[in-house]
Design an enzyme around this catalytic site. Structure first.
Site, PDB file in Angstrom:
ATOM      1  N   ARG A  96       4.620  11.663  15.331  1.00  0.00           N
ATOM      2  CA  ARG A  96       4.139  11.309  16.671  1.00  0.00           C
ATOM      3  C   ARG A  96       4.312  12.459  17.661  1.00  0.00           C
ATOM      4  O   ARG A  96       3.731  12.440  18.743  1.00  0.00           O
ATOM      5  CB  ARG A  96       4.855  10.050  17.158  1.00  0.00           C
TER       6      ARG A  96
ATOM      7  N   GLY B 291       3.986  -1.284   8.902  1.00  0.00           N
ATOM      8  CA  GLY B 291       4.895  -0.330   8.266  1.00  0.00           C
ATOM      9  C   GLY B 291       6.352  -0.532   8.600  1.00  0.00           C
ATOM     10  O   GLY B 291       7.041   0.419   8.970  1.00  0.00           O
TER      11      GLY B 291
ATOM     12  N   TYR C  44       2.670  10.305  -0.371  1.00  0.00           N
ATOM     13  CA  TYR C  44       3.803   9.841   0.425  1.00  0.00           C
ATOM     14  C   TYR C  44       5.151  10.174  -0.227  1.00  0.00           C
ATOM     15  O   TYR C  44       6.014   9.299  -0.371  1.00  0.00           O
ATOM     16  CB  TYR C  44       3.739   8.326   0.640  1.00  0.00           C
TER      17      TYR C  44
ATOM     18  N   ARG D 173       0.935   2.892  15.576  1.00  0.00           N
ATOM     19  CA  ARG D 173       2.127   3.660  15.176  1.00  0.00           C
ATOM     20  C   ARG D 173       3.314   3.371  16.105  1.00  0.00           C
ATOM     21  O   ARG D 173       4.070   4.257  16.462  1.00  0.00           O
ATOM     22  CB  ARG D 173       1.808   5.159  15.108  1.00  0.00           C
TER      23      ARG D 173
ATOM     24  N   ASP E 131       0.830  -1.206   0.000  1.00  0.00           N
ATOM     25  CA  ASP E 131       0.000   0.000   0.000  1.00  0.00           C
ATOM     26  C   ASP E 131       0.868   1.261   0.000  1.00  0.00           C
ATOM     27  O   ASP E 131       1.829   1.368   0.761  1.00  0.00           O
ATOM     28  CB  ASP E 131      -0.891  -0.009   1.255  1.00  0.00           C
TER      29      ASP E 131
END
Length: 389
Positions: free
Chosen positions: A217, A269, A54, A198, A49
């Protein structure tokens, strides 16, 4: 690797997302990333994906998977390229698809996903563009993600989405719970992302964790105030469960997502081979039902504590003097996103203020920014009813 079938596609339970290539979590080693993608293919991962938003992720991914393109599925996203205002006009979608095809070095995209809602373009126009791309053979299926619930349902009613993107982890369950009725009604495949929160559920973070401003973050509500404390407690619970079964907290977190109805793929990820191999081990293992039930009871208790603390934080942020600009910016983002997630205000009602606030992210070192932040605080006080807290 285990696979799940949905509307003709046989998708690996573990998928690879490329958001990290946008620089959202700091710089990545590209050579190691290439090794990781190749290793993922060797281990049976067939779902990759990415998105036009990005950075150069499409180009990087396209180059790496070129030798085995026909064996895998490519999913990318459309609607946001630069800035934060989406564009889903027919003209834009057609042009963006051609650019993505070129970057990905392929003549078709397996899954083309609407990234964010564009309130200025009729949904019918967007669907018409997507349907035409299917007819032309440039995309096989289309999906939706990051949309308000009513908009998501409109896409399902007017079009034929293959799937829906849902942020889904043990520390972010709201999106999945809201989308589940639509999955059942319209036979959507749920593609879960941020399945380890995350990184919060890895067990590697401590209560005094610091993130650099370049790391997303730094302002992510998940890593602020009581949300972070809540996440750390869930991570600890997953670590205890992992010890019981010889699994890492990450593997427990991903297996927990895969245990849920409708989920056809858990996106992870990783940017290194080591992390990839750990993630892949979550496929083929199931958390026993009695442990799933115990976790649900644990979540109920933690959720009640969290809701109360979040209301207190919103009230504090909106009524007390703001701190220095960086901290004030993060706090105001937290107040907005938390108010929406608690149902205190609807997303569309607060979105203009969010855009105004987010537009200041590169001005936080300017002299007049404190006054602008105070003005946004005042605007929020008017639309977020403190009596509801």
């Amino acid at each position: 690797m285990k696979y799940r079938k949905h509307k003709g596609l046989k998708i690996s339970e573990i998928g690879i997302g490329t958001y990290a290539l946008s620089g959202a979590y700091g710089r990545k080693d590209l050579e190691e990333f290439k090794r990781m993608i190749n290793r993922a293919y060797e281990l049976g991962v067939n779902f990759f994906d990415t998105a036009e938003a990005y950075g150069n992720a499409e180009q990087i991914l396209g180059e790496i998977i070129k030798p085995f393109r026909e064996d895998v599925y490519i999913a990318t996203k459309v609607g946001v390229k630069e800035g934060i205002k989406p564009n889903l006009s027919k003209e834009y979608i057609k042009k963006a698809c051609e650019e993505s095809l070129k970057k990905l070095q392929t003549d078709y995209i397996d899954l083309y996903q609407v990234h964010f809602h564009d309130p200025t373009t009729p949904i019918e126009e967007t669907i018409e563009a997507l349907d035409e791309l299917v007819e032309e053979g440039k995309i096989r299926y289309y999906g939706v993600g990051h949309l308000p619930l009513d908009v998501t349902e409109e896409y399902c009613r007017l079009g034929k989405p293959f799937s829906i993107l849902a942020e889904f982890s043990a520390v972010a369950r709201e999106s999945y719970e809201k989308l589940l009725p639509l999955y059942r009604k319209y036979n959507l495949g749920i593609i879960a992302f941020s399945t380890t929160g995350r990184g919060l559920l890895t067990g590697k973070f401590k209560e005094n964790q610091k993130f650099e401003p370049g790391d997303i973050r730094y302002l992510d509500p998940l890593f602020q105030r009581e949300r972070f404390q809540y996440g750390l407690r869930i991570a600890k619970k997953f670590a205890e469960l992992g010890e019981k079964y010889g699994k890492t907290p990450v593997q427990v977190a991903i297996a927990w997502v895969l245990a849920h109805e409708g989920v056809i793929c858990a996106l992870t990820g990783p940017s290194t081979v080591k992390h990839l191999e750990e993630n892949v081990e979550a496929s083929g293992w199931e958390i026993p039902r009695e442990d799933l039930r115990e976790l649900e009871e644990f979540f109920k208790r933690e959720d009640e504590w969290l809701r109360q603390k979040q209301k207190e934080s919103i009230k504090q942020i909106l009524t007390e003097p703001l701190q220095e600009p960086q901290r004030a910016f993060v706090d105001l983002i937290y107040a907005i996103e938390t108010a929406v997630s608690l149902g205190i205000i609807k997303e569309k009602e607060i979105l203009p203020i969010f855009y105004e606030l987010y537009g200041l992210r590169k001005e936080l070192d300017k002299e007049d920014v404190s006054e602008k932040l105070k003005d946004i605080q005042a605007q929020l006080k008017k639309v977020i009813l403190l009596d509801a807290l």
